[in-house]
Structures are given as structure tokens and as C-alpha cells.
Design a protein around this motif. Structure first.
Motif, PDB file in Angstrom:
ATOM      1  N   PHE A   1     110.926 -10.506  59.524  1.00  0.00           N
ATOM      2  CA  PHE A   1     110.724 -11.856  60.043  1.00  0.00           C
ATOM      3  C   PHE A   1     110.851 -12.869  58.914  1.00  0.00           C
ATOM      4  CE2 PHE A   1     108.081  -8.941  62.434  1.00  0.00           C
ATOM      5  CZ  PHE A   1     108.323  -9.266  63.756  1.00  0.00           C
ATOM      6  N   ILE A   2     111.360 -14.041  59.261  1.00  0.00           N
ATOM      7  CA  ILE A   2     111.246 -15.195  58.377  1.00  0.00           C
ATOM      8  C   ILE A   2     110.438 -16.239  59.130  1.00  0.00           C
ATOM      9  CG2 ILE A   2     112.484 -17.145  57.376  1.00  0.00           C
ATOM     10  CD1 ILE A   2     114.630 -15.250  56.445  1.00  0.00           C
TER      11      ILE A   2
ATOM     12  N   THR B   1     122.551 -27.939  56.424  1.00  0.00           N
ATOM     13  CA  THR B   1     122.927 -26.791  55.593  1.00  0.00           C
ATOM     14  C   THR B   1     121.845 -25.707  55.621  1.00  0.00           C
ATOM     15  OG1 THR B   1     124.193 -28.225  54.113  1.00  0.00           O
ATOM     16  CG2 THR B   1     123.588 -26.063  53.260  1.00  0.00           C
ATOM     17  N   VAL B   2     120.597 -26.130  55.529  1.00  0.00           N
ATOM     18  CA  VAL B   2     119.495 -25.165  55.534  1.00  0.00           C
ATOM     19  C   VAL B   2     119.363 -24.500  56.909  1.00  0.00           C
ATOM     20  CG1 VAL B   2     116.964 -24.952  55.402  1.00  0.00           C
ATOM     21  CG2 VAL B   2     118.231 -26.217  53.638  1.00  0.00           C
ATOM     22  N   MET B   3     119.463 -25.273  57.980  1.00  0.00           N
ATOM     23  CA  MET B   3     119.366 -24.686  59.318  1.00  0.00           C
ATOM     24  C   MET B   3     120.523 -23.731  59.591  1.00  0.00           C
ATOM     25  SD  MET B   3     116.539 -25.556  60.622  1.00  0.00           S
ATOM     26  CE  MET B   3     116.877 -24.751  62.186  1.00  0.00           C
TER      27      MET B   3
ATOM     28  N   LEU C   1     119.633 -20.483  57.883  1.00  0.00           N
ATOM     29  CA  LEU C   1     118.650 -19.714  58.649  1.00  0.00           C
ATOM     30  C   LEU C   1     119.297 -19.059  59.869  1.00  0.00           C
ATOM     31  CD1 LEU C   1     115.540 -22.073  58.534  1.00  0.00           C
ATOM     32  CD2 LEU C   1     115.741 -19.823  57.473  1.00  0.00           C
ATOM     33  N   ARG C   2     120.164 -19.795  60.541  1.00  0.00           N
ATOM     34  CA  ARG C   2     120.832 -19.210  61.706  1.00  0.00           C
ATOM     35  C   ARG C   2     121.773 -18.087  61.291  1.00  0.00           C
ATOM     36  NH1 ARG C   2     123.906 -22.942  66.056  1.00  0.00           N
ATOM     37  NH2 ARG C   2     125.246 -23.352  64.256  1.00  0.00           N
ATOM     38  N   GLN C   3     122.425 -18.242  60.147  1.00  0.00           N
ATOM     39  CA  GLN C   3     123.300 -17.182  59.645  1.00  0.00           C
ATOM     40  C   GLN C   3     122.506 -15.905  59.377  1.00  0.00           C
ATOM     41  OE1 GLN C   3     125.474 -18.312  56.130  1.00  0.00           O
ATOM     42  NE2 GLN C   3     126.278 -16.267  55.773  1.00  0.00           N
TER      43      GLN C   3
ATOM     44  N   THR D   1     114.373 -11.784  62.758  1.00  0.00           N
ATOM     45  CA  THR D   1     113.693 -12.723  63.635  1.00  0.00           C
ATOM     46  C   THR D   1     113.272 -13.950  62.823  1.00  0.00           C
ATOM     47  OG1 THR D   1     112.832 -10.857  64.911  1.00  0.00           O
ATOM     48  CG2 THR D   1     111.787 -13.005  65.275  1.00  0.00           C
ATOM     49  N   VAL D   2     113.570 -15.134  63.330  1.00  0.00           N
ATOM     50  CA  VAL D   2     113.214 -16.371  62.644  1.00  0.00           C
ATOM     51  C   VAL D   2     112.320 -17.209  63.545  1.00  0.00           C
ATOM     52  CG1 VAL D   2     114.069 -18.529  61.646  1.00  0.00           C
ATOM     53  CG2 VAL D   2     115.345 -16.402  61.281  1.00  0.00           C
TER      54      VAL D   2
END
Length: 275
Positions: free
Chosen positions: A169-170, A186-188, A191-193, A201-202
Motif C-alpha cells: 500500500f501507499i 506530475t505527482v498524481m 502515483l497512478r503509474q 493499492t493507493v
């Protein structure tokens, strides 16, 4: 499957999280939204036991996480990598060493801690760290001090550090609240990548509805510690937002934006101030 069963946290007379019940399948990307004080951060911190529940249970694949102690609890925290709004990097250290710190929980005992603190990492670990940085176009910053990077770069370094834990998990607590729109995207996307390519799981707390809708498979909306909505992004309509929060989508985003600013930059409270 991660299950939250009646999860509650009280701080004295204040109930920050109130009887939360959620089931989160492995590999899902979940956005948690809500005003400041809704209980979002407390919820995430309870999942990896940085904050202890007052009531309720956390289960993962049938294992009672709330009962873990000692080495078993340390293993769970390794499985649940945290990403914070303020990056939590060691600013005076170089980027590569900050990423390698993610291996700390894989080194049991006092000697393991000492070797990590002295930066005595293996060639294999260094190669993994460089690979993680290269994945997010940061390899050329490996030997720079962390404080020379932009906010967006620092948050991507924090994601690389999280990946070095090899987590299941993150848990990202307002990961883009301090960033401008370009760096936030860029950060989102990073995370999706990680969610799509690694199957991790995020769970991420977010303060913009459109961001949650665009990047997440599922949205959980909280208000005063309770879950008021749990469903697909398309079902969180403007009418639903007004029903839960009593404001339009634009007003919700404006209030959320104001709440995450440093205190010195905030406008005087008036009208629909955030609780």
C-alpha cells in the motif's frame, strides 16, 4: 482486501474518525476528500498504526492488523509506505541516500539501523534506487542535495523512497497540497503509474474534487469524521457535493485551497469558513 470495521479515533472529547467501515480491494486507487478536520489524515495514520484506533478493527486478508505488535507491526508498516504533504526528506542529504532510506525496515536489529544510518548500502540496493529515480526522470539528480529540488521533484523522490520499501500500500496524505498545478499533475501521474503498473493499492487524501475524479477509481468523502459518500467518481455529482457539504463544487475547492495554505497566506475567515 483491506477492511476497516467500525474504525473510530477520539482525542479527548473530540471524535476525529467516527465508525468508518470500508472494504478496499487490492490494487485500487482511492481518493479520500473532505474539509480540513474531516478526519482524512487520522484515518490514513490509523491504517499503518501511526495513530492507534480508539475502537474498531483493521483487517488485511483476514489478519487483524490492530492486534499486531513488535516485529509483526514493523513488517506491516513496511507494507504501508507513507507519503506526506511536506515530503519528509532529509534536506542536507543527497537524493540517492534519501531514496535508500526506504530500505531501513528491511534491515532488522541495531546493526541494520547503524549500517543504514552510515549509508552502507549494497550495490544491488543502489542499483534499485537509481532504477526508481530513472523511472520518474530523476536519475540525473541522484547526487544533488534534496533541498536543491523543486517541490514536485522532492515528492517524486518520496515516492521512489516508498517504492524501496516494496510496499503493498501507499498511503499519501495530501501529497500535492504544497504544489503548483503542473507539479501536482506530475505527482498524481506518478502515483497512478505505480498503482497501474505495480498493482500497489493507493489511498490518497486530496483537496480538489476534479483531481480525485480524474486519477482515482473510487472516492470516499468524509465530513466530521464520518464517511458520507463512497463510490465511483462519476457518482460524486455537484448535487451530491452540495448535499454533503452545503456548498457548490467551486466553493468546496476554494475552501480546501484556503485550508492548505500556510497561515500567513490565508484570507480572514468569513462566511463559509472551513471547520
Amino acid at each position: 482486501m483491506l477492511e476497516l470495521q467500525g474504525l473510530t479515533r477520539r482525542f479527548g472529547s473530540v471524535t476525529a474518525v467516527n465508525d468508518v467501515r470500508l472494504s478496499i480491494p487490492d490494487g485500487q486507487m482511492v481518493g479520500v476528500i473532505g474539509r480540513s478536520g474531516a478526519g482524512k489524515s487520522t484515518l490514513l495514520r490509523m491504517i499503518n498504526r501511526l495513530t492507534e484506533p480508539s475502537e474498531g478493527r483493521i483487517l488485511h486478508d483476514g489478519q487483524d492488523i490492530t492486534a499486531l505488535r513488535g516485529s509483526a507491526l514493523r513488517r506491516w508498516r513496511t507494507d504501508c509506505a507513507m507519503i506526506f504533504q511536506q515530503f519528509n526528506l532529509v534536506q542536507r542529504l543527497d537524493v540517492l541516500t534519501n531514496v535508500l532510506v526506504g530500505r531501513l525496515n528491511h534491515r532488522p536489529g541495531v546493526m541494520g539501523t547503524l549500517t543504514s544510518l552510515l549509508c552502507l548500502f549494497t550495490a544491488e540496493e543502489r542499483a534499485l534506487a537509481i532504477q526508481a529515480l530513472d523511472r520518474f526522470d530523476l536519475a540525473d539528480t541522484a547526487l544533488q542535495r534534496a533541498d536543491t529540488l523543486s517541490g514536485g521533484q522532492q515528492q517524486r523522490v518520496a515516492i521512489c523512497r516508498a517504492l524501496m520499501q516494496e510496499p503493498k500500500f501507499i498511503l499519501a496524505d495530501e501529497p500535492i497540497a504544497s504544489l503548483d498545478p503542473r507539479n501536482a499533475r506530475t505527482v498524481m501521474e506518478a502515483l497512478r503509474q505505480v498503482n497501474r503498473e505495480d498493482g500497489i493499492t493507493v489511498l490518497t487524501n486530496l483537496h480538489h474534487l476534479d483531481t480525485a475524479r480524474h486519477y482515482c477509481d473510487r472516492i470516499v468523502a468524509m465530513q466530521a469524521g464520518r464517511v458520507m459518500f463512497d463510490g465511483p467518481p462519476a457518482a460524486l455529482t455537484g448535487e451530491k457535493v452540495r448535499e454533503i457539504y452545503g456548498v457548490s463544487e467551486d466553493e468546496f475547492d476554494e475552501q480546501a485551497e484556503e485550508a492548505v495554505k500556510p497561515k500567513a497566506q490565508r484570507a480572514p475567515k468569513a462566511g463559509l469558513a472551513i471547520a
